[in-house]
Design an enzyme around this catalytic site. Structure first.
Site, mmCIF file in Angstrom:
data_model
loop_
_atom_site.group_PDB
_atom_site.id
_atom_site.type_symbol
_atom_site.label_atom_id
_atom_site.label_comp_id
_atom_site.label_asym_id
_atom_site.label_seq_id
_atom_site.Cartn_x
_atom_site.Cartn_y
_atom_site.Cartn_z
ATOM 1 N N ILE A 12 15.238 -3.877 4.745
ATOM 2 C CA ILE A 12 14.455 -4.332 5.892
ATOM 3 C C ILE A 12 14.994 -5.663 6.414
ATOM 4 O O ILE A 12 15.098 -5.872 7.630
ATOM 5 C CB ILE A 12 12.966 -4.451 5.523
ATOM 6 N N LEU A 39 21.998 -10.900 -3.760
ATOM 7 C CA LEU A 39 22.847 -9.709 -3.884
ATOM 8 C C LEU A 39 22.631 -9.036 -5.230
ATOM 9 O O LEU A 39 23.561 -8.821 -6.013
ATOM 10 C CB LEU A 39 24.327 -10.044 -3.665
ATOM 11 N N THR A 127 3.203 -6.022 1.529
ATOM 12 C CA THR A 127 3.080 -4.572 1.462
ATOM 13 C C THR A 127 1.613 -4.146 1.433
ATOM 14 O O THR A 127 0.751 -4.882 0.939
ATOM 15 C CB THR A 127 3.776 -4.042 0.185
ATOM 16 N N ASP A 128 1.361 -2.933 1.928
ATOM 17 C CA ASP A 128 -0.003 -2.398 1.849
ATOM 18 C C ASP A 128 -0.419 -2.079 0.421
ATOM 19 O O ASP A 128 -1.608 -1.895 0.138
ATOM 20 C CB ASP A 128 -0.153 -1.151 2.730
ATOM 21 N N GLU A 129 0.533 -2.036 -0.492
ATOM 22 C CA GLU A 129 0.212 -1.678 -1.880
ATOM 23 C C GLU A 129 -0.685 -2.714 -2.559
ATOM 24 O O GLU A 129 -1.292 -2.431 -3.595
ATOM 25 C CB GLU A 129 1.487 -1.447 -2.685
ATOM 26 N N TYR A 151 4.402 -4.228 -9.663
ATOM 27 C CA TYR A 151 5.010 -4.634 -8.389
ATOM 28 C C TYR A 151 3.959 -5.120 -7.403
ATOM 29 O O TYR A 151 4.053 -6.235 -6.867
ATOM 30 C CB TYR A 151 5.800 -3.465 -7.782
ATOM 31 N N LYS A 155 3.178 -8.876 -5.707
ATOM 32 C CA LYS A 155 3.136 -9.145 -4.271
ATOM 33 C C LYS A 155 1.786 -9.726 -3.859
ATOM 34 O O LYS A 155 1.722 -10.614 -3.000
ATOM 35 C CB LYS A 155 3.430 -7.866 -3.477
ATOM 36 N N ASN A 181 8.211 2.085 4.484
ATOM 37 C CA ASN A 181 9.311 2.052 5.444
ATOM 38 C C ASN A 181 10.335 3.146 5.171
ATOM 39 O O ASN A 181 10.517 3.585 4.032
ATOM 40 C CB ASN A 181 10.041 0.710 5.370
ATOM 41 N N LYS A 190 14.670 4.863 -3.208
ATOM 42 C CA LYS A 190 13.398 5.137 -2.550
ATOM 43 C C LYS A 190 13.368 6.597 -2.116
ATOM 44 O O LYS A 190 14.405 7.227 -1.914
ATOM 45 C CB LYS A 190 13.202 4.199 -1.359
ATOM 46 N N ARG A 274 3.724 9.517 -11.842
ATOM 47 C CA ARG A 274 3.923 8.105 -12.148
ATOM 48 C C ARG A 274 2.650 7.495 -12.737
ATOM 49 O O ARG A 274 1.534 7.829 -12.327
ATOM 50 C CB ARG A 274 4.302 7.373 -10.856
ATOM 51 N N GLY A 276 -0.383 5.178 -13.112
ATOM 52 C CA GLY A 276 -1.162 4.403 -12.161
ATOM 53 C C GLY A 276 -0.842 4.708 -10.711
ATOM 54 O O GLY A 276 -0.979 3.840 -9.842
ATOM 55 N N HIS A 277 -0.431 5.933 -10.426
ATOM 56 C CA HIS A 277 0.044 6.297 -9.093
ATOM 57 C C HIS A 277 -1.095 6.237 -8.067
ATOM 58 O O HIS A 277 -2.068 6.988 -8.165
ATOM 59 C CB HIS A 277 0.632 7.715 -9.138
#
Length: 323
Positions: A12, A39, A127-129, A151, A155, A181, A190, A274, A276-277
């Site tokens: 992004i 990187l 992120t919306d997560e 993750y 965030k 995205n 992804k 996964r 805790g999906h």
């Protein structure tokens, strides 16, 4: 305007840099753009190849957790657009430490430097997560944070830190939270680039659980346009959701990718779900639409077709990444 873009060699971030230098975003033309990127495995200088000869572009390889390096780069920038993050949920489940270090401590290091040097605006890309999972309706920006993966928890922590620097120090901080995205130059771990590149190579694709998890899909160009609107006119201390407006189950998405790649369902391998999906993500984008005029412009059918074609045409970019 002098802009510092952290994580600007990633998926992004590099789109933002390319579009910014091309003058394609609804924000003033930059006098200079500095990319700060460590990187890691997902950062790739090839992502900046289309603008590498632009005299306004400067690249600095450094870790956002390196306070000395950050303190050297931040001065003389008017805006920081902060993309740099560890972002893959599966990797965070396998080991959370790099996510906490980069996403929380790295963000704090940047905020401290921005405060010290009087940076005009700090755009924190999230992120919306961080909202967790929602059965019905859509999240507004006031929704309580309830992250379910290491993750998303990292965030959420960085979001709260960024907003705290606004409330405590009066810093000009704005936060964006986006839905899933997709698009060109996305690292092939992804789901969309993984499935597309596997299918183009004649391989199979893994589908978690029953495939019923629902995501809202946002083309990377629409995301960058939303960020630019927030950078330009967003209110300090505010959060803005940026969504694409198209919700699909993972099974529905898989069907579209199979069709686009000329493959059948026998190429799909069910795998254990996964841990805790999250079941469903859905963003309410009323705020950014009404305040800043944001409207998604890339419909999913067109965006997916262009994305699949890009991976067909750019094997040299992704084959080396997949080894």
């Amino acid at each position: 305007m002098r802009v510092l873009v952290t994580g600007g060699a990633g998926f992004i971030g590099s789109e933002y840099v390319r579009e910014l230098l091309h003058g394609s975003l609804p924000v003033g033309a930059p006098a200079a753009v500095t990319v700060l990127d460590k990187l890691t495995y997902s950062g790739n200088l090839a992502n900046l190849a289309p603008v590498k000869d632009d005299p306004r572009l400067r690249f600095v390889q450094a870790d956002i957790c390196d306070a000395a390096a950050v303190d050297e780069v931040v001065p003389d920038h008017d805006v920081i657009v902060h993309f740099a993050a560890e972002s893959h949920v599966d990797r965070s489940i396998a080991g959370a430490a790099p996510f906490v270090t980069t996403n929380v401590l790295g963000t704090q290091t940047l905020l401290d430097a921005a405060l010290r040097h009087g940076t005009g605006r700090f755009v924190h890309v999230s992120t919306d997560e961080v909202y967790g999972s929602i059965e019905d309706g859509s999240w507004t920006e006031e929704w309580p944070l309830a992250p379910n993966s290491p993750y998303s928890a990292s965030k959420a922590g960085s979001d709260l830190l960024a907003l705290a620097y606004h409330r405590t120090h009066g810093m000009d901080v704005v936060v964006t939270r986006c839905s899933n995205n997709y698009g060109h130059y996305q690292y092939p771990e992804k789901v969309i680039p993984l499935f597309v590149t596997n299918l183009l190579d004649g391989g199979t694709v893994p589908l978690y659980g029953d495939g019923g998890n629902i995501r809202d899909w946002l083309h990377v160009r629409d995301h960058c346009r939303g960020i630019a609107l927030v950078q330009d006119k967003g209110r300090p201390g505010e959060v803005y959701n940026i969504g694409g407006g198209t919700e699909l189950t993972n099974k529905e998405l898989t069907g579209l990718l199979l069709e686009a790649c000329g493959a059948d369902w026998d190429r799909v391998t069910p795998v254990t779900d996964r841990k805790g999906h999250d079941r469903r993500y859905s963003l309410d984008i009323t705020k950014i639409s009404q305040e800043l005029g944001y409207v998604p412009s890339v419909d999913l059918e067109t965006g997916l077709a262009r994305t699949v074609q890009w991976y067909r045409d750019n094997r040299s970019w992704w084959e080396q990444l997949k080894g």
